[in-house]
Design a protein around this motif. Structure first.
Motif, PDB file in Angstrom:
ATOM      1  N   TRP A  77       0.836  -1.201   0.000  1.00  0.00           N
ATOM      2  CA  TRP A  77       0.000   0.000   0.000  1.00  0.00           C
ATOM      3  C   TRP A  77       0.871   1.252   0.000  1.00  0.00           C
ATOM      4  CZ3 TRP A  77      -0.421   4.209   3.163  1.00  0.00           C
ATOM      5  CH2 TRP A  77      -1.491   5.059   2.893  1.00  0.00           C
ATOM      6  N   LEU A  78       1.921   1.263   0.825  1.00  0.00           N
ATOM      7  CA  LEU A  78       2.791   2.438   0.897  1.00  0.00           C
ATOM      8  C   LEU A  78       3.498   2.672  -0.435  1.00  0.00           C
ATOM      9  CD1 LEU A  78       3.997   4.758   2.513  1.00  0.00           C
ATOM     10  CD2 LEU A  78       5.795   3.183   3.281  1.00  0.00           C
ATOM     11  N   ALA A  79       4.013   1.624  -1.047  1.00  0.00           N
ATOM     12  CA  ALA A  79       4.694   1.775  -2.342  1.00  0.00           C
ATOM     13  C   ALA A  79       3.751   2.372  -3.383  1.00  0.00           C
ATOM     14  CB  ALA A  79       5.236   0.429  -2.811  1.00  0.00           C
ATOM     15  N   ASN A  80       2.510   1.886  -3.430  1.00  0.00           N
ATOM     16  CA  ASN A  80       1.525   2.431  -4.373  1.00  0.00           C
ATOM     17  C   ASN A  80       1.182   3.874  -4.044  1.00  0.00           C
ATOM     18  OD1 ASN A  80       1.350   0.052  -5.862  1.00  0.00           O
ATOM     19  ND2 ASN A  80      -0.294  -0.751  -4.605  1.00  0.00           N
ATOM     20  N   THR A  81       1.066   4.194  -2.767  1.00  0.00           N
ATOM     21  CA  THR A  81       0.740   5.558  -2.341  1.00  0.00           C
ATOM     22  C   THR A  81       1.871   6.520  -2.665  1.00  0.00           C
ATOM     23  OG1 THR A  81      -0.699   4.732  -0.600  1.00  0.00           O
ATOM     24  CG2 THR A  81       0.125   6.978  -0.343  1.00  0.00           C
ATOM     25  N   ARG A  83       3.974   6.467  -5.030  1.00  0.00           N
ATOM     26  CA  ARG A  83       4.026   6.761  -6.475  1.00  0.00           C
ATOM     27  C   ARG A  83       3.025   7.843  -6.873  1.00  0.00           C
ATOM     28  NH1 ARG A  83       5.085   1.167  -6.835  1.00  0.00           N
ATOM     29  NH2 ARG A  83       2.909   0.588  -7.045  1.00  0.00           N
ATOM     30  N   GLN A  84       1.999   8.072  -6.058  1.00  0.00           N
ATOM     31  CA  GLN A  84       0.938   9.024  -6.398  1.00  0.00           C
ATOM     32  C   GLN A  84       1.119  10.395  -5.739  1.00  0.00           C
ATOM     33  OE1 GLN A  84      -2.827   7.112  -5.537  1.00  0.00           O
ATOM     34  NE2 GLN A  84      -2.038   5.154  -6.229  1.00  0.00           N
ATOM     35  N   LEU A  85       2.166  10.565  -4.943  1.00  0.00           N
ATOM     36  CA  LEU A  85       2.345  11.819  -4.215  1.00  0.00           C
ATOM     37  C   LEU A  85       2.806  12.945  -5.120  1.00  0.00           C
ATOM     38  CD1 LEU A  85       4.160  10.592  -0.978  1.00  0.00           C
ATOM     39  CD2 LEU A  85       1.739  11.136  -1.267  1.00  0.00           C
ATOM     40  N   THR A  86       2.478  14.160  -4.715  1.00  0.00           N
ATOM     41  CA  THR A  86       2.997  15.333  -5.402  1.00  0.00           C
ATOM     42  C   THR A  86       4.477  15.467  -5.056  1.00  0.00           C
ATOM     43  OG1 THR A  86       2.563  16.835  -3.564  1.00  0.00           O
ATOM     44  CG2 THR A  86       0.755  16.493  -5.157  1.00  0.00           C
ATOM     45  N   GLN A  89       4.918  16.589  -1.457  1.00  0.00           N
ATOM     46  CA  GLN A  89       4.669  15.547  -0.464  1.00  0.00           C
ATOM     47  C   GLN A  89       5.773  14.494  -0.480  1.00  0.00           C
ATOM     48  OE1 GLN A  89       0.864  14.424  -2.031  1.00  0.00           O
ATOM     49  NE2 GLN A  89      -0.273  15.524  -0.445  1.00  0.00           N
ATOM     50  N   SER A  90       6.377  14.294  -1.640  1.00  0.00           N
ATOM     51  CA  SER A  90       7.420  13.276  -1.785  1.00  0.00           C
ATOM     52  C   SER A  90       8.684  13.607  -1.006  1.00  0.00           C
ATOM     53  CB  SER A  90       7.780  13.087  -3.261  1.00  0.00           C
ATOM     54  OG  SER A  90       6.691  12.523  -3.941  1.00  0.00           O
ATOM     55  N   ARG A  91       8.808  14.829  -0.555  1.00  0.00           N
ATOM     56  CA  ARG A  91       9.986  15.174   0.241  1.00  0.00           C
ATOM     57  C   ARG A  91       9.825  14.753   1.696  1.00  0.00           C
ATOM     58  NH1 ARG A  91       9.612  20.163  -2.746  1.00  0.00           N
ATOM     59  NH2 ARG A  91       8.728  21.125  -0.898  1.00  0.00           N
ATOM     60  N   VAL A  92       8.605  14.555   2.160  1.00  0.00           N
ATOM     61  CA  VAL A  92       8.375  14.297   3.576  1.00  0.00           C
ATOM     62  C   VAL A  92       7.743  12.928   3.837  1.00  0.00           C
ATOM     63  CG1 VAL A  92       7.133  15.101   5.622  1.00  0.00           C
ATOM     64  CG2 VAL A  92       8.120  16.757   4.039  1.00  0.00           C
ATOM     65  N   ILE A  93       6.725  12.581   3.104  1.00  0.00           N
ATOM     66  CA  ILE A  93       5.930  11.390   3.396  1.00  0.00           C
ATOM     67  C   ILE A  93       6.737  10.090   3.320  1.00  0.00           C
ATOM     68  CG2 ILE A  93       3.885  10.052   2.735  1.00  0.00           C
ATOM     69  CD1 ILE A  93       3.334  12.799   4.125  1.00  0.00           C
ATOM     70  N   PRO A  94       7.640   9.903   2.339  1.00  0.00           N
ATOM     71  CA  PRO A  94       8.393   8.639   2.327  1.00  0.00           C
ATOM     72  C   PRO A  94       9.190   8.403   3.611  1.00  0.00           C
ATOM     73  CG  PRO A  94       8.602   9.723   0.219  1.00  0.00           C
ATOM     74  CD  PRO A  94       7.915  10.706   1.146  1.00  0.00           C
TER      75      PRO A  94
END
Length: 190
Positions: A77-81, A83-86, A89-94
């Motif tokens: 689920w996390l890997a799929n999520t 891939r969809q981030l802006t 968001q990709s700077r923090v959420i991973p």
């Protein structure tokens, strides 16, 4: 797999399953492809009941090795999520998802204490972090400048939008920030 199906006591039940089951149709499609059955092969399919049933069957008959399905569900689920981030968001959420949530989930799974309910809670926490980022942008607040008051305000607005009267209790406290001397190359963890 064929041996497991033919050595069963009730061949009519197996024939019925092969003719009517969506899981059997998925199995037939996979059997037509080249290569071996792996968890990764099944991970690439929609994660629905037929796929889960087929995976369980393949594990039971020894075609696939056992794995912690709850942990695998979170990681997939996390890997799929991610891939969809802006890009923002990709700077923090991973970092939050992988280094905080998944790392803790792995520790619990190693002790045999990672349940389906825990997966739901971890997914909810990551979704909350993803939804918090645009709220910060809308209110022109940098993540590193976020206060407990900001978090409380976000929660109140979130519950108001969802039609609830308010959060079920006080907001969780923000982690204490580490202070580094000026010029330090280290930054505090998100």
């Amino acid at each position: 797999m064929a041996a497991a199906l033919t050595n069963t006591g009730n061949r009519y039940a197996i024939l019925n399953w092969l003719r009517r089951s969506r899981s059997a149709k998925v199995l037939a499609e996979l059997a037509c492809q080249e290569g071996e059955f792996t968890h990764e092969t099944l991970d690439a399919l929609p994660q629905n009941e037929p796929t889960r049933y087929l995976r369980g069957l393949l594990v039971t008959v020894g075609v696939l090795p056992r794995r912690d399905e709850n942990l695998a569900r979170l990681e997939l689920w996390l890997a799929n999520t991610l891939r969809q981030l802006t890009p923002h968001q990709s700077r923090v959420i991973p970092a939050f998802g992988e280094w905080h949530v998944v790392r803790d989930a792995r520790r619990r799974a190693a002790r045999g204490r990672y349940t389906a309910l825990a997966v739901k809670g971890d997914i909810r926490d990551i979704r909350a972090a993803v939804s918090f980022m645009p709220w910060l942008d809308t209110h022109e607040i940098d993540l590193q400048d976020t206060t407990q008051s900001d978090l409380d305000r976000w929660l109140v607005e979130l519950f108001r939008v969802r039609g609830r009267t308010g959060p079920p209790g006080p907001a969780p406290a923000l982690p204490q920030q580490r202070h580094h001397s000026q010029g330090s190359a280290h930054q505090s963890e998100p």
